[in-house]
Write a protein that holds these residues in place. Structure first.
Motif, PDB file in Angstrom:
ATOM      1  N   ALA A  36     -17.465  74.715 -18.259  1.00  0.00           N
ATOM      2  CA  ALA A  36     -17.530  74.971 -19.693  1.00  0.00           C
ATOM      3  C   ALA A  36     -16.284  74.472 -20.406  1.00  0.00           C
ATOM      4  O   ALA A  36     -16.353  73.938 -21.524  1.00  0.00           O
ATOM      5  N   LEU A  37     -15.127  74.608 -19.756  1.00  0.00           N
ATOM      6  CA  LEU A  37     -13.883  74.136 -20.356  1.00  0.00           C
ATOM      7  C   LEU A  37     -13.888  72.609 -20.500  1.00  0.00           C
ATOM      8  O   LEU A  37     -13.332  72.059 -21.458  1.00  0.00           O
ATOM      9  N   VAL A  38     -14.503  71.923 -19.564  1.00  0.00           N
ATOM     10  CA  VAL A  38     -14.594  70.462 -19.663  1.00  0.00           C
ATOM     11  C   VAL A  38     -15.577  70.052 -20.753  1.00  0.00           C
ATOM     12  O   VAL A  38     -15.345  69.088 -21.498  1.00  0.00           O
ATOM     13  N   ALA A  39     -16.675  70.789 -20.890  1.00  0.00           N
ATOM     14  CA  ALA A  39     -17.738  70.387 -21.808  1.00  0.00           C
ATOM     15  C   ALA A  39     -17.514  70.845 -23.242  1.00  0.00           C
ATOM     16  O   ALA A  39     -18.123  70.287 -24.165  1.00  0.00           O
ATOM     17  N   THR A  40     -16.671  71.848 -23.457  1.00  0.00           N
ATOM     18  CA  THR A  40     -16.545  72.423 -24.798  1.00  0.00           C
ATOM     19  C   THR A  40     -15.987  71.457 -25.837  1.00  0.00           C
ATOM     20  O   THR A  40     -16.542  71.353 -26.940  1.00  0.00           O
ATOM     21  N   PRO A  41     -14.857  70.744 -25.596  1.00  0.00           N
ATOM     22  CA  PRO A  41     -14.323  69.880 -26.657  1.00  0.00           C
ATOM     23  C   PRO A  41     -15.318  68.862 -27.192  1.00  0.00           C
ATOM     24  O   PRO A  41     -15.502  68.771 -28.411  1.00  0.00           O
ATOM     25  N   PRO A  42     -16.003  68.076 -26.348  1.00  0.00           N
ATOM     26  CA  PRO A  42     -16.982  67.141 -26.927  1.00  0.00           C
ATOM     27  C   PRO A  42     -18.148  67.851 -27.595  1.00  0.00           C
ATOM     28  O   PRO A  42     -18.696  67.360 -28.586  1.00  0.00           O
ATOM     29  N   ALA A  43     -18.531  69.031 -27.074  1.00  0.00           N
ATOM     30  CA  ALA A  43     -19.638  69.768 -27.680  1.00  0.00           C
ATOM     31  C   ALA A  43     -19.278  70.242 -29.083  1.00  0.00           C
ATOM     32  O   ALA A  43     -20.095  70.178 -30.012  1.00  0.00           O
ATOM     33  N   VAL A  44     -18.051  70.715 -29.250  1.00  0.00           N
ATOM     34  CA  VAL A  44     -17.609  71.177 -30.569  1.00  0.00           C
ATOM     35  C   VAL A  44     -17.622  70.026 -31.571  1.00  0.00           C
ATOM     36  O   VAL A  44     -18.118  70.158 -32.696  1.00  0.00           O
ATOM     37  N   LEU A  45     -17.077  68.879 -31.160  1.00  0.00           N
ATOM     38  CA  LEU A  45     -17.006  67.737 -32.078  1.00  0.00           C
ATOM     39  C   LEU A  45     -18.390  67.172 -32.376  1.00  0.00           C
ATOM     40  O   LEU A  45     -18.648  66.671 -33.469  1.00  0.00           O
ATOM     41  N   ALA A  46     -19.309  67.278 -31.417  1.00  0.00           N
ATOM     42  CA  ALA A  46     -20.638  66.706 -31.612  1.00  0.00           C
ATOM     43  C   ALA A  46     -21.572  67.626 -32.389  1.00  0.00           C
ATOM     44  O   ALA A  46     -22.437  67.144 -33.139  1.00  0.00           O
ATOM     45  N   LEU A  47     -21.409  68.928 -32.234  1.00  0.00           N
ATOM     46  CA  LEU A  47     -22.392  69.860 -32.776  1.00  0.00           C
ATOM     47  C   LEU A  47     -21.943  70.584 -34.036  1.00  0.00           C
ATOM     48  O   LEU A  47     -22.782  71.023 -34.825  1.00  0.00           O
ATOM     49  N   LEU A  48     -20.630  70.758 -34.225  1.00  0.00           N
ATOM     50  CA  LEU A  48     -20.157  71.556 -35.349  1.00  0.00           C
ATOM     51  C   LEU A  48     -19.637  70.658 -36.470  1.00  0.00           C
ATOM     52  O   LEU A  48     -18.940  69.679 -36.225  1.00  0.00           O
ATOM     53  N   ASP A  49     -19.985  71.022 -37.678  1.00  0.00           N
ATOM     54  CA  ASP A  49     -19.504  70.289 -38.851  1.00  0.00           C
ATOM     55  C   ASP A  49     -19.367  71.291 -39.986  1.00  0.00           C
ATOM     56  O   ASP A  49     -20.293  71.509 -40.768  1.00  0.00           O
ATOM     57  N   ASP A  50     -18.214  71.931 -40.075  1.00  0.00           N
ATOM     58  CA  ASP A  50     -17.955  72.989 -41.050  1.00  0.00           C
ATOM     59  C   ASP A  50     -16.857  72.504 -41.993  1.00  0.00           C
ATOM     60  O   ASP A  50     -15.759  72.154 -41.559  1.00  0.00           O
ATOM     61  N   ALA A  51     -17.158  72.489 -43.288  1.00  0.00           N
ATOM     62  CA  ALA A  51     -16.192  71.976 -44.260  1.00  0.00           C
ATOM     63  C   ALA A  51     -14.919  72.797 -44.285  1.00  0.00           C
ATOM     64  O   ALA A  51     -13.846  72.288 -44.621  1.00  0.00           O
TER      65      ALA A  51
END
Length: 306
Positions: A36-51
């Protein structure tokens, strides 16, 4: 000595998926936390977009707290900590700590230019707030066996939650107006190092809470509780004190905090007096160290970082 034959190993040797699926090493929670620690950074950048960056800040704060949690688990190896206790201390920390610390700091209205004020108006409120979930859990689970190493770990987790929440608050409230090169570096520091420094101090406080829980008389309880808040509060105040913060002395304070935490976690002895007897008896070791230690012979007788 025989040389390998011309044939390659079977696919079941090169890719032993069946063995992997049934091996406990790949089914442990530490393995999946690492994944999960390896996958979280790209997942955050790919899935989240909060102004407002709140979602991203929360995800990255949780990410670094989880990474440090894995390190702390390996270092401390608590005996009696399970998932329910961890969920309880995290829930209490997120619910109580930041509002309580903020209210106390605003009430005391201090600063970091004076060491006494830095300890009293920043160190004490924040260390008290981080210790509160551990105190509540020790009281609620007083029938369970929680040795000081366990309460040290609960305190460290409480500190991780506080440091993560503080990083999110800093990112949301301060960074939009302070996002220069220096401000960006401070933000990175808060996400990476803020949670672990808070965890170290809160872990020391948790150790003393565990010590105090061994007693029923009010005097030793109050003395140990006072030390549990006072020692990390002094380290916290020194860390934030303007003449120290950002200098080599600041590095020494944090390094000493880390050594103190590891000493309590790995070598700390908890001794309680033995029951009364006609002849004096040696102390009973409640929480033996994880590393060998020679036992003594007893004779008869706010913009600052963190």
């Amino acid at each position: 000595m025989t040389t390998p034959g011309p044939r390659l190993p079977d696919l079941s040797v090169l890719f032993p998926f069946r063995t992997w699926l049934h091996h406990p090493a790949l089914r442990s929670w530490t393995t999946w936390l690492f994944v999960a620690l390896v996958a979280t950074p790209p997942a955050v950048l790919a899935l989240l977009d909060d102004a407002t960056y709140r979602s991203e800040a929360t995800a990255f704060a949780a990410y670094f707290a989880a990474a440090w949690f894995l390190v702390l688990w390996v270092i401390v190896r608590p005996r009696n900590i399970h998932g329910a206790l961890l969920a309880q201390v995290i829930a209490l920390a997120l619910l109580l700590e930041m509002p309580l610390a903020t209210w106390l700091e605003e009430l005391l209205d201090g600063g970091n230019d004076n060491l006494f004020e830095s300890v009293l108006t920043v160190g004490v409120p924040e260390e008290l707030a981080k210790a509160l979930p551990v105190i509540l859990l020790v009281f609620l689970h007083r029938r369970r066996v929680l040795v000081p190493r366990d309460t040290l770990f609960l305190g460290a987790v409480s500190g991780l939650a506080f440091g993560a929440a503080e990083a999110v608050k800093y990112a949301i409230e301060y960074m939009p107006s302070d996002l220069g090169r220096g401000g960006a570096m401070v933000l990175v520091w808060r996400f990476v190092a803020g949670p672990i420094t808070h965890a170290l101090w809160a872990g020391v406080a948790g150790y003393f809470v565990g010590l105090a829980a061994q007693y029923r008389a009010p005097q030793p309880v109050l003395v140990l509780a006072g030390l549990g808040i006072g020692v990390p509060a002094v380290l916290h105040g020194l860390n934030n004190w303007d003449p120290v913060n950002g200098t080599l002395l600041w590095v020494l304070v944090d390094a000493f905090s880390a050594l103190l935490f590891v000493a309590y976690a790995r070598i700390g002895l908890v001794a309680a007096p033995a029951a009364a007897a006609p002849a004096p008896l040696a102390p009973v070791v409640i929480d033996p160290p994880t590393a060998p230690i020679a036992l003594p012979q007893h004779g008869p007788g706010r913009h600052a970082l963190v």
